[in-house]
Design an enzyme around this catalytic site. Sequence first.
Site, PDB file in Angstrom:
ATOM      1  N   THR A 266      -0.740  -7.263   2.483  1.00 27.62           N
ATOM      2  CA  THR A 266       0.292  -6.564   1.676  1.00 27.62           C
ATOM      3  C   THR A 266       1.123  -5.414   2.553  1.00 27.62           C
ATOM      4  O   THR A 266       2.224  -5.224   2.644  1.00 27.62           O
ATOM      5  CB  THR A 266      -0.193  -6.016   0.431  1.00 27.62           C
ATOM      6  OG1 THR A 266      -1.374  -4.966   0.797  1.00 27.62           O
ATOM      7  CG2 THR A 266      -0.266  -6.636  -0.564  1.00 27.62           C
ATOM      8  N   PHE A 391       1.368  -0.920  -6.667  1.00 33.25           N
ATOM      9  CA  PHE A 391      -0.065  -0.968  -6.623  1.00 33.25           C
ATOM     10  C   PHE A 391      -0.694  -1.700  -8.046  1.00 33.25           C
ATOM     11  O   PHE A 391      -2.044  -1.400  -8.002  1.00 33.25           O
ATOM     12  CB  PHE A 391      -0.480   0.132  -6.023  1.00 33.25           C
ATOM     13  CG  PHE A 391      -0.203   0.644  -4.755  1.00 33.25           C
ATOM     14  CD1 PHE A 391      -0.493  -0.071  -3.934  1.00 33.25           C
ATOM     15  CD2 PHE A 391       0.933   1.578  -4.627  1.00 33.25           C
ATOM     16  CE1 PHE A 391       0.129   0.358  -2.346  1.00 33.25           C
ATOM     17  CE2 PHE A 391       1.410   2.079  -3.366  1.00 33.25           C
ATOM     18  CZ  PHE A 391       0.726   1.448  -2.261  1.00 33.25           C
ATOM     19  N   CYS A 398      -4.668  -0.986  -7.392  1.00 33.57           N
ATOM     20  CA  CYS A 398      -5.164  -1.361  -6.216  1.00 33.57           C
ATOM     21  C   CYS A 398      -5.996  -0.227  -5.779  1.00 33.57           C
ATOM     22  O   CYS A 398      -5.425   1.022  -5.764  1.00 33.57           O
ATOM     23  CB  CYS A 398      -4.261  -1.617  -5.100  1.00 33.57           C
ATOM     24  SG  CYS A 398      -4.617  -1.608  -3.346  1.00 33.57           S
TER      25      CYS A 398
END
Length: 635
Positions: A266, A391, A398
């Site tokens: 990512t 996120f 995350c």
Amino acid sequence: MTTIPGPKPLPLLGNLTSVLAANAQTNVDFAREYHEKYGPIFAMTLAGQRMIFASGHALVAEMCGDPGWSKSVHATLAEVRAFAGDGLFTAHNDEPNWATAHRLLMPAFGPLAMKDHFPAMLDIADQMFTRWARFGPEAVIDVGDDMTRLTLDTIALAAFGLRLNSFYSEQTHPFVGAMTRSLVEAGARSERLPAVQALMLGTNRRYRTDIATMREITERIVADRIAQPAEDRPADLLERMLTTDGLPAENIQYQLATFLIAGHETTSGLLTFATHELLAHPELLRRARRAVDEVLGDRLPTFEDLTGLGYLGQILRETLRLHPTAPAFALKPDQNRTLGGYEVSADEDVLVMLPVLHRDPAVWDDPDTFDPDRFAPDRMAQIPEYAWMPFGHGARACIGRSFALQEATVVLAMMLQRFDLQRCDPDYELHIQETLTIKPKDLTVRATPRTPRPVTTVTPQIAQAAGDRPMLVLYGSNGGSSESLARTIAADSAGRGFAATVAPLDEHTDDLPVDGPVVIVTASYNGNPPDNAARFVTWLTTTKPDLTGIEYLVLGCGSLDWAATYQKIPTLIDEAMAAAGAHRLRDRGVIDARTDFFGDWERWYEGLWPLLAPGCSPAPAGPRFRVSSQAVVLE
């Protein structure tokens, strides 16, 4: 009840023909096309299962604001479990290893731990940019490929003490190829009929081989670490997993695979998209470069420089708005519920497509325009909760977001400091390469050096000593930052004449002393108390305790990235303590991890000891830091 909009399914085939007939090149394009056609929510049927897409902000806020909705391991993630198992990203909510790993690993990615990770980020970025300079201004640089090498090497070095040396090889590391093919195949498998999958013998063989390759690499990482003498083993994320009870060996393998995948894929996409956007907007590129030059000049960045590079943070956040590199997450209700007036069953997933959410015109003015000033400090509070979610959400968000943003800031700053970039193809048009994540396809540049090679700098270290007046230091902390600060205060208190006890807030529910100051350091967690502060907050706010005679102060940790719930729990505790009769020694302190975590801490800390212990020796001019494997602590 009204039926959710969407294409009418055919018998047996469902909406398969609609999918095949679509012009979209990627799943993201398909979702955007269908949302434009059907509105903020639509449904379709594939392989006999209804799929619901709800990406309008009002609907997302309805789900995310209700604790009855939680992350779902949707069909594609379920396929990824073949090589990521019950790792943090692909575990089901009720799997015990998720809770254990989350509690164990969160501190390694908290804001204070970021100072520990900075040298690895700098090391690998310097490798990449040295390579660019040596290749010369005519070399064609594949931005996506190099950013993938960089982010993989960075997470491997920072988390596992492992040097993959990807910039010393023409080929990318074997893990990258195996991972990329496996992610593509996992996505494809989630859309195939089982009978078709069984016939794809070559594809199945390749998939098994790639999974075996990834497993061999993670097993070798663990074996090499175990073979090291104990005194030579770095105190990093891998060591945490190997030396702390709780995670079985199989799950450690899954966590390694998870971090190698999520920790680089990512972020490499983010850096590649940011490069594309800056090249597409020369005036913003010039502004970003001025910001970098003012802070860095021609020297190597230091950790302390990050607070002065706020405009780069705005660029990265706006990049994630337009191009969220993990473009979707799924939620599921705990029972049959309604969403926007439509019925959703407890066994149904609802997919949130972030590229649609992040462009909702009900929230964002001129939503398709790249404008980093949307994330300027004085405008952050205007962004509604659940409008920007690159996120993820809630407890399953995350844990590496601070790591990713810091790494991207370092790399972007050094790139702008050292090079003038030009696209190899001046007519380049953005096309998306999609696996489980997204990144620009075939973005190539030439890099002309613009500054001399920077020089390094070093920060000093110091130490300190012991005492006996009572003090209670309490913390509420999931990520480890609040706990680290609380332990810092307690450790430093001995030299100030105190005998401090440090503990989670929950351990002192209905048990606060009157014979010494109570210092509370806490964060919010998506607007809720941290796990080890929930009972304390419930007691404080529902039982109406009498806290007369107690002296206290509160330091709140948070991030304006989550403006809607920023400082919610610290504020609640501070106000409830005062309302219950406790004496507030000092206005609530505020630490913002988004802007200047260490600066906020230093400014707050400087006046702490004169306030608490006026009879003791004066405090030094400010705290002095030692970098540990878990956090930055005072000596």
